[in-house]
Write a protein that holds these residues in place. Structure first.
Motif, short mmCIF file in Angstrom:
data_model
loop_
_atom_site.label_atom_id
_atom_site.label_comp_id
_atom_site.label_asym_id
_atom_site.label_seq_id
_atom_site.Cartn_x
_atom_site.Cartn_y
_atom_site.Cartn_z
N SER A 162 0.81 -1.22 0.00
CA SER A 162 0.00 0.00 0.00
C SER A 162 0.84 1.27 0.00
O SER A 162 0.33 2.35 -0.31
CB SER A 162 -0.94 0.02 1.21
OG SER A 162 -1.85 -1.06 1.16
N ASN A 163 2.12 1.15 0.33
CA ASN A 163 3.00 2.32 0.38
C ASN A 163 3.73 2.58 -0.93
O ASN A 163 4.54 3.50 -1.03
CB ASN A 163 4.04 2.15 1.49
CG ASN A 163 3.42 2.18 2.87
OD1 ASN A 163 2.65 1.30 3.23
ND2 ASN A 163 3.74 3.19 3.65
N ILE A 164 3.45 1.78 -1.96
CA ILE A 164 4.20 1.85 -3.21
C ILE A 164 3.27 2.22 -4.37
O ILE A 164 2.17 1.68 -4.48
CB ILE A 164 4.88 0.51 -3.52
CG1 ILE A 164 5.73 0.04 -2.34
CG2 ILE A 164 5.73 0.61 -4.78
CD1 ILE A 164 6.22 -1.39 -2.46
N SER A 165 3.74 3.11 -5.22
CA SER A 165 3.03 3.42 -6.46
C SER A 165 4.03 3.54 -7.59
O SER A 165 5.23 3.72 -7.38
CB SER A 165 2.21 4.71 -6.33
OG SER A 165 3.04 5.82 -6.08
N PHE A 166 3.50 3.42 -8.81
CA PHE A 166 4.27 3.65 -10.03
C PHE A 166 3.70 4.86 -10.75
O PHE A 166 2.48 5.09 -10.74
CB PHE A 166 4.17 2.46 -11.00
CG PHE A 166 4.93 1.22 -10.63
CD1 PHE A 166 5.66 1.14 -9.46
CD2 PHE A 166 4.91 0.11 -11.47
CE1 PHE A 166 6.36 -0.02 -9.12
CE2 PHE A 166 5.59 -1.04 -11.15
CZ PHE A 166 6.31 -1.11 -9.98
N SER A 167 4.56 5.62 -11.43
CA SER A 167 4.12 6.65 -12.37
C SER A 167 5.10 6.66 -13.53
O SER A 167 6.23 6.17 -13.40
CB SER A 167 4.03 8.03 -11.71
OG SER A 167 5.28 8.45 -11.21
N SER A 168 4.69 7.21 -14.67
CA SER A 168 5.50 7.04 -15.87
C SER A 168 6.50 8.16 -16.14
O SER A 168 7.50 7.95 -16.81
CB SER A 168 4.58 6.91 -17.10
OG SER A 168 3.98 8.16 -17.40
N ASP A 169 6.22 9.39 -15.62
CA ASP A 169 7.02 10.56 -16.02
C ASP A 169 6.90 10.79 -17.53
O ASP A 169 7.82 11.29 -18.17
CB ASP A 169 8.48 10.41 -15.61
CG ASP A 169 9.19 11.74 -15.40
OD1 ASP A 169 8.52 12.78 -15.41
OD2 ASP A 169 10.42 11.73 -15.23
#
Length: 389
Positions: free
Chosen positions: A277-284
């Motif tokens: 729950s503390n981790i996310s991804f984003s693409s930039d």
């Protein structure tokens, strides 16, 4: 027209089993074992042999383009609708970056509104790398409180030779403003932080937790796989309760771990006991990815891609053997929770009808629905960019 998704294996992201999903307008109306509707005009989407996911949230995208670190010719282009939809992205958060002069908040908000008119939900952060933040109105609080599209601040830069090297007091004041603005408006008031290669690393974030009453959940440091030292700190920071974000458009080579892609980083994090729950991804996406030598001299540039977002999640499932229910959280329910996007990130009755259908055989994207509108169907683009014929 009503739409009925039939017979797909639904990951909400919790696995619900084989279900039918009835879409009413832009909302998920019903999720049942079997839904039969007769004598009504309805579009049937056959999802047998497919997996059904919530629409993806890309929480760090340079929708206006970015860059310029190699001069004017290196300014990257604006993102297009189909750059997002073909990648399964149904909600996007736009930001400025290094260039807060020739790219500004007025244009950023206009671009977000344009993308939403085309079919995807869009929000923005106020500010850029620069601290103090150059806001649209008179303050961060006013921007968050009075501009519907603005949900936080970012991306502000720390520990980077391109940052404005703020004092801790300037930084903590910024986060305080964002927090209060978020509380008063019912928004996240999140602060999205570009983490660079500098020696400061996460010092300001730990000081924020130690010296103020602001919770770690008020900030999301991104690019946390940038180098071995920062990655090591990311493990501790997340285990201490902090939120961390990995950038899917880049991969670094660490001597002890080999190449660290976001999918590999997720595997290591989970193995070390970090809560998913503390981790996310984003693409930039559309951000410039400049390369500098050891003396800080510019030596080349690449561009971020939104398509990298789901690619890394797919690799996490197929190559790193991470459970689907965990892997898709980093681009669905987790960013929705971090950003307080109430009706996003989960397949639930009453939520926005943002849905991605993938082939069970290879996990490739097959169909994308954004706010109840079919954008991609059977790998074919249904809704094109405004200026695409």
């Amino acid at each position: 027209m009503l739409k009925l998704i039939k017979g797909g294996k639904v990951f909400a992201p919790k696995y619900l089993g084989v279900k039918d999903i009835l879409i009413c307008g832009n909302k998920i109306g019903y999720i049942r074992d079997n839904i039969e509707i007769k004598d009504i005009d309805i579009k049937i989407i056959n999802a047998e042999g497919k997996l059904v996911f919530p629409g993806f949230i890309d929480s760090h995208v340079h929708v206006l383009g970015g860059g310029g670190e190699g001069g004017y010719k290196t300014r990257t282009p604006e993102i297009r609708l189909t750059d997002l939809t073909t990648a399964g992205v149904t909600t996007v958060v736009g930001c400025l970056g290094t260039d807060g002069v020739t790219r500004d908040m007025k244009s950023l908000i206009a671009k977000a509104r344009g993308l939403e008119e085309e079919g995807v939900t869009s929000f923005v952060y106020t500010g850029s790398y620069k601290i103090p933040v150059k806001t649209l109105m008179d303050s961060i609080q006013e921007d968050i409180l009075l501009i519907d599209k603005i949900i936080g601040v970012g991306e502000v830069a720390l520990s980077d030779h391109r940052s404005f090297h703020p004092s801790f007091e300037e930084f903590s004041y910024l986060v305080s403003e964002a927090r209060v603005g978020g509380m008063l408006s019912g928004k996240a008031g999140i602060v999205n932080i570009h983490m660079g290669d500098g020696k400061l690393e996460l010092d300001y974030l730990y000081r924020l937790a130690k010296e103020t009453e602001i919770p770690l959940s008020q900030v999301v440091p991104t690019h946390m796989g940038r180098n071995a030292s920062l990655f090591k700190q990311a493990v501790k920071y997340a285990k201490d309760g902090g939120l961390i974000d990995f950038t899917t458009s880049t991969a670094e080579k660490f001597l002890d771990e080999g190449e660290i892609k976001s999918s590999k980083a997720l595997r290591i994090m989970l193995d070390k006991g970090v809560n998913i729950s503390n981790i996310s991804f984003s693409s930039d996406a559309q951000g410039s990815l400049p390369k500098f030598d050891e003396n800080g001299k510019y030596i080349g540039i690449e561009i971020g891609k939104s398509s990298s977002l789901y690619k890394e999640v797919r690799d996490a499932i197929l190559e790193e053997n991470i459970e689907i229910t965990d892997a898709i959280k980093v681009i669905t329910s987790n960013p929705a929770q971090n950003l307080k996007l109430k009706y996003k990130g989960k397949i639930e009755e009453g939520n926005d009808a943002d849905i991605v259908i993938v082939n069970e055989s290879d996990l490739n994207i097959n169909t994308v629905i954004a706010m109840g509108k079919v954008m991609i169907e059977n790998n074919e683009i249904v809704v094109k960019n405004t200026f695409e014929w």
